[in-house]
Design an enzyme around this catalytic site. Structure first.
Site, PDB file in Angstrom:
ATOM      1  N   ILE A  67     -21.573  30.106  35.883  1.00  0.00           N
ATOM      2  CA  ILE A  67     -21.766  30.401  37.302  1.00  0.00           C
ATOM      3  C   ILE A  67     -21.747  31.903  37.557  1.00  0.00           C
ATOM      4  O   ILE A  67     -22.371  32.393  38.487  1.00  0.00           O
ATOM      5  CB  ILE A  67     -20.669  29.705  38.147  1.00  0.00           C
ATOM      6  CG1 ILE A  67     -20.883  28.198  38.135  1.00  0.00           C
ATOM      7  CG2 ILE A  67     -20.659  30.214  39.582  1.00  0.00           C
ATOM      8  CD1 ILE A  67     -19.843  27.422  38.914  1.00  0.00           C
ATOM      9  N   GLU A  68     -21.024  32.653  36.746  1.00  0.00           N
ATOM     10  CA  GLU A  68     -20.855  34.070  36.995  1.00  0.00           C
ATOM     11  C   GLU A  68     -21.946  34.906  36.320  1.00  0.00           C
ATOM     12  O   GLU A  68     -22.976  35.192  36.902  1.00  0.00           O
ATOM     13  CB  GLU A  68     -19.425  34.505  36.609  1.00  0.00           C
ATOM     14  CG  GLU A  68     -18.396  33.724  37.447  1.00  0.00           C
ATOM     15  CD  GLU A  68     -16.951  34.049  37.135  1.00  0.00           C
ATOM     16  OE1 GLU A  68     -16.613  35.227  36.944  1.00  0.00           O
ATOM     17  OE2 GLU A  68     -16.122  33.114  37.085  1.00  0.00           O
ATOM     18  N   MET A  69     -21.774  35.284  35.073  1.00  0.00           N
ATOM     19  CA  MET A  69     -22.773  36.147  34.452  1.00  0.00           C
ATOM     20  C   MET A  69     -23.717  35.382  33.509  1.00  0.00           C
ATOM     21  O   MET A  69     -24.743  35.916  33.088  1.00  0.00           O
ATOM     22  CB  MET A  69     -22.084  37.333  33.778  1.00  0.00           C
ATOM     23  CG  MET A  69     -21.371  38.213  34.817  1.00  0.00           C
ATOM     24  SD  MET A  69     -20.229  39.431  34.125  1.00  0.00           S
ATOM     25  CE  MET A  69     -21.364  40.709  33.598  1.00  0.00           C
TER      26      MET A  69
END
Lengths: 334, 334
Positions: free
Chosen positions: A125-127
């Protein structure tokens, strides 16, 4: 997790600790672990890596995207937006003064800045990078990175371990000294207004400092339960209890709703508030904390005094040079 | 559009213009329009606005997200990613040296940097703000912006016009002097290698400088048709003709496939290539341009020579201080 367990066990002591740490100025340097002493070369490399969106699958998200050093050290959003517009359930904590946290992430699952730095890069979800092997391969393919790693860690040193060490070394320099509070603590008795001093006294009287004391107002006791008391009205409105904090990581009975105590430094700049970013204003946050954690109902004037005090915790952001990210002559990753 | 029309009419002249502008070093300052002379105060405000993600609906996209001054002035992506993970059909042009473009955007629809700066903010795919009234209201609600606007434009001066003027003033400072090419042009005959000089001569011999000459290699003639010749194989692979360039804006017969001639400055850092970012490497880009625009088939050695020369157009990126974005005490927009 052993460090985390021992810290959790210290929570029991927290309530009996007196407010010995009132009026402590922020240190101007942060301690570094024995296996990663801070050097100028690591800090330089870390500053570059921290701002490099090529550490994300889409090339659009860097550490600085959610922990924006230009913007109070986070993104001012209830939850952060990672690659491809995805959002998670928690609000990004500020990177400023994070060196003074004993553990990292809201649930404290990382025992060091080094451990923390590795996480978001491969979080889908982040990087969104598939794994650190891919990250390292990408860094190796950017010619310009090699000399920075060499200066910081020696020849052929591009690795997950060294990248996260460099990022952590940079983060240890992100300290905001000389807030009005610090000036007051150092003897300038005019640095805080009467209202701010009244606010501080109220903070002590209420017992906020039972959890938020020390120079970064994030101890003693690294973890605390939130919310301590149940309040159906507030729960319905803000859904604080949906996220079980440390329990989400450990699954252990007793860890439910334990969260890292966040620093109050620069809190005026880090709205919205709480682990889920559900509370928009600092006034509301103060009233809710008093109610849920200490069973106290604050009137508007009392809350305003405390907010005035908290504004006195906004420090000076040291000047930083914008890094020139190493080039990738003639190639693209995406 | 009147400026654009007159520029388009100049295209007819382009093919008859000789390469008088070979070996021109990049100017160290950029011209500013009469109604927006560059001042230090505007540049300072513009640098802050340019890096402020609060100019987007989600708080995640600033001008710098797609035109990243740390990363060759763009995002190294085929197409940029705006709010909520949305992508458009074009590749972000570099902001470095954009002050030397006579028009802005790939289709040249903006006649100035000021006009350009206003566009992405309210583009639903890019920064997603509903309208500039909302942007101005947001800027006004951030206490810290007021003194910066006051210094740059006077009292009560927060407006779309002034915000875009400040951003343009900042962008006019984004110049990358002292490339190997510039040093050579100024008399240092060892600044370019033999291969690079061979590459430059090939560029002139092929006729690339018919469109890419002048100090920024983006003229004479602001617009050019691309592709000039049709090539079913390349068209199938890269779909260059899908985007009709200036025609998409004007709808006028004769404007089909006209694009702004992009600068070649720092081109080694701005992969992937072409308006749709469909070509990953500079070598391929060079071969494709020769084929489609000039009907020439380059062998690997010739392409390598030209790429070597183009690498000589990578300039020095002036040091910039990272702005501290004005705070929003205790409030959140999202």
């Amino acid at each position: 997790m052993s460090k985390i367990r021992s810290i959790v066990s210290a929570i029991a002591l927290a309530s009996s600790v007196s407010v010995a740490s009132a009026w402590e100025a922020l240190p101007t340097t942060a301690p570094a672990p024995a296996n990663n002493p801070t050097t100028a070369e690591k800090v330089e490399l870390g500053r570059i890596l921290y701002h490099d969106p090529r550490l994300s699958s889409t090339g659009t998200v860097s550490c600085a995207s959610c922990h924006n050093t230009m913007l109070g050290g986070e993104d001012n959003r209830p939850n952060s937006m990672g690659v491809n517009g995805q959002t998670g359930g928690r609000s990004a904590p500020t990177v400023w003064n994070s060196a003074f946290n004993e553990v990292q992430f809201w649930d404290g699952r990382a025992a060091s800045l080094e451990d923390q730095a590795a996480g978001p890069v491969t979080n889908p979800i982040e990087m969104g990078m598939k794994n650190w092997d891919d990250v390292v391969a990408r860094l190796k393919s950017i010619d310009g990175y090699q000399p920075y790693f060499e200066k910081a860690f020696g020849k052929n040193s591009i690795s997950k371990d060294n990248a996260t060490k460099a990022i952590a070394a940079y983060e240890r320099t992100l300290i905001t000294p000389n807030s009005a509070y610090d000036k007051f603590a150092k003897g300038d008795k005019k640095a805080l207004s009467e209202q701010q001093i009244r606010g501080f006294n109220k903070v002590v009287e209420l017992g906020c400092t039972g959890c938020h004391s020390g120079p970064a107002f994030n101890g003693p006791g690294t973890f605390q339960k939130f919310p301590v008391t149940s309040n159906p009205y507030l729960e319905k409105k803000y859904q604080f209890s949906k996220d079980k904090g440390l329990f989400e990581v450990t699954g252990k009975s007793g860890d439910e709703h334990l969260f890292k105590v966040p620093t109050l430094r620069n809190i005026a700049l880090t709205a919205p508030y709480f682990h889920n970013g559900s509370v928009k204003t600092l006034e509301s946050a103060v009233k809710i904390m008093a109610k849920l954690q200490l069973g106290a109902t604050l009137n508007d004037a009392e809350a305003a005094d405390i907010v005035a005090f908290l504004n006195g915790l906004t420090g000076e952001f040291p000047k930083q040079e914008m890094p020139v990210l190493p080039g990738t002559p003639g190639t693209s990753f995406y």
